[in-house]
Design a protein around this motif. Structure first.
Motif, PDB file in Angstrom:
ATOM      1  N   LEU A 196       0.826  -1.208   0.000  1.00  0.00           N
ATOM      2  CA  LEU A 196       0.000   0.000   0.000  1.00  0.00           C
ATOM      3  C   LEU A 196       0.862   1.261   0.000  1.00  0.00           C
ATOM      4  O   LEU A 196       0.542   2.242  -0.678  1.00  0.00           O
ATOM      5  N   LEU A 197       1.971   1.229   0.745  1.00  0.00           N
ATOM      6  CA  LEU A 197       2.883   2.380   0.730  1.00  0.00           C
ATOM      7  C   LEU A 197       3.478   2.576  -0.661  1.00  0.00           C
ATOM      8  O   LEU A 197       3.607   3.721  -1.136  1.00  0.00           O
ATOM      9  N   ALA A 198       3.813   1.485  -1.338  1.00  0.00           N
ATOM     10  CA  ALA A 198       4.329   1.584  -2.711  1.00  0.00           C
ATOM     11  C   ALA A 198       3.248   2.133  -3.637  1.00  0.00           C
ATOM     12  O   ALA A 198       3.543   2.923  -4.551  1.00  0.00           O
ATOM     13  N   ALA A 199       1.990   1.734  -3.417  1.00  0.00           N
ATOM     14  CA  ALA A 199       0.885   2.246  -4.236  1.00  0.00           C
ATOM     15  C   ALA A 199       0.725   3.758  -4.022  1.00  0.00           C
ATOM     16  O   ALA A 199       0.477   4.498  -4.983  1.00  0.00           O
ATOM     17  N   LEU A 200       0.883   4.208  -2.777  1.00  0.00           N
ATOM     18  CA  LEU A 200       0.812   5.655  -2.521  1.00  0.00           C
ATOM     19  C   LEU A 200       1.943   6.393  -3.236  1.00  0.00           C
ATOM     20  O   LEU A 200       1.742   7.502  -3.735  1.00  0.00           O
ATOM     21  N   ASP A 201       3.112   5.769  -3.302  1.00  0.00           N
ATOM     22  CA  ASP A 201       4.222   6.360  -4.065  1.00  0.00           C
ATOM     23  C   ASP A 201       3.854   6.472  -5.543  1.00  0.00           C
ATOM     24  O   ASP A 201       4.176   7.467  -6.200  1.00  0.00           O
ATOM     25  N   ARG A 202       3.168   5.449  -6.065  1.00  0.00           N
ATOM     26  CA  ARG A 202       2.741   5.495  -7.474  1.00  0.00           C
ATOM     27  C   ARG A 202       1.694   6.583  -7.702  1.00  0.00           C
ATOM     28  O   ARG A 202       1.702   7.231  -8.746  1.00  0.00           O
ATOM     29  N   VAL A 203       0.822   6.787  -6.713  1.00  0.00           N
ATOM     30  CA  VAL A 203      -0.153   7.885  -6.827  1.00  0.00           C
ATOM     31  C   VAL A 203       0.599   9.203  -6.949  1.00  0.00           C
ATOM     32  O   VAL A 203       0.319  10.020  -7.833  1.00  0.00           O
ATOM     33  N   ALA A 204       1.571   9.418  -6.078  1.00  0.00           N
ATOM     34  CA  ALA A 204       2.356  10.658  -6.095  1.00  0.00           C
ATOM     35  C   ALA A 204       3.110  10.830  -7.413  1.00  0.00           C
ATOM     36  O   ALA A 204       3.252  11.952  -7.910  1.00  0.00           O
ATOM     37  N   ALA A 205       3.571   9.719  -7.977  1.00  0.00           N
ATOM     38  CA  ALA A 205       4.327   9.766  -9.239  1.00  0.00           C
ATOM     39  C   ALA A 205       3.417   9.838 -10.461  1.00  0.00           C
ATOM     40  O   ALA A 205       3.906  10.035 -11.575  1.00  0.00           O
ATOM     41  N   GLY A 206       2.117   9.642 -10.243  1.00  0.00           N
ATOM     42  CA  GLY A 206       1.188   9.681 -11.371  1.00  0.00           C
ATOM     43  C   GLY A 206       1.110   8.379 -12.148  1.00  0.00           C
ATOM     44  O   GLY A 206       0.602   8.353 -13.263  1.00  0.00           O
ATOM     45  N   THR A 207       1.607   7.291 -11.576  1.00  0.00           N
ATOM     46  CA  THR A 207       1.591   6.005 -12.278  1.00  0.00           C
ATOM     47  C   THR A 207       0.638   4.997 -11.659  1.00  0.00           C
ATOM     48  O   THR A 207       0.566   3.862 -12.125  1.00  0.00           O
ATOM     49  N   TYR A 208      -0.103   5.400 -10.637  1.00  0.00           N
ATOM     50  CA  TYR A 208      -1.053   4.486 -10.005  1.00  0.00           C
ATOM     51  C   TYR A 208      -2.171   4.155 -10.991  1.00  0.00           C
ATOM     52  O   TYR A 208      -2.679   5.020 -11.694  1.00  0.00           O
ATOM     53  N   GLY A 209      -2.528   2.885 -11.027  1.00  0.00           N
ATOM     54  CA  GLY A 209      -3.612   2.457 -11.902  1.00  0.00           C
ATOM     55  C   GLY A 209      -3.168   2.176 -13.319  1.00  0.00           C
ATOM     56  O   GLY A 209      -4.000   1.976 -14.207  1.00  0.00           O
TER      57      GLY A 209
END
Length: 114
Positions: free
Chosen positions: A73-86
């Motif tokens: 989940l922490l890695a997913a939050l990093d992806r959200v911040a980077a714009g790569t989530y989803g």
């Protein structure tokens, strides 16, 4: 791709649940260890059922599972911040919303899921 604020909110809510579960499992392990500390029972050969060692290992395994989910989940939050989530890490296509609902930390679309 999902709305960034919505994704972050869902991930943070799930993270709070996982951290609560992790804390509970750690307390369970500590409680089992503490209860066995002053006991001289031979729990490895107790015919009455599960041993303290088994209970401790079960609680430790559940804690380890919660730690893995927390890290995801922490890695997913990093992806959200980077714009790569989803976004699927294999093909670059959007991960379906239903998959992200079921597995919020998913890094791959259904086609490329392992």
């Amino acid at each position: 791709m999902t709305d960034r604020a919505d994704a972050e909110g869902r991930l943070r809510a799930r993270l709070a649940e996982v951290e609560e579960r992790l804390a509970a499992q750690r307390r369970a392990v500590d409680g089992i260890v503490e209860s066995a500390r002053d006991s001289n029972a031979d729990d490895e050969h107790d015919p009455e059922g599960a041993t303290l060692a088994w209970e401790r290992q079960q609680a430790a395994a559940l804690a380890a599972e919660a730690e893995r989910e927390r890290d995801q989940l922490l890695a997913a939050l990093d992806r959200v911040a980077a714009g790569t989530y989803g976004v699927c890490e294999v093909c670059g296509r959007p991960i379906p919303a239903a998959r992200l609902e079921a597995r919020p930390a998913a890094t791959r679309c259904v086609e490329h899921a392992r």
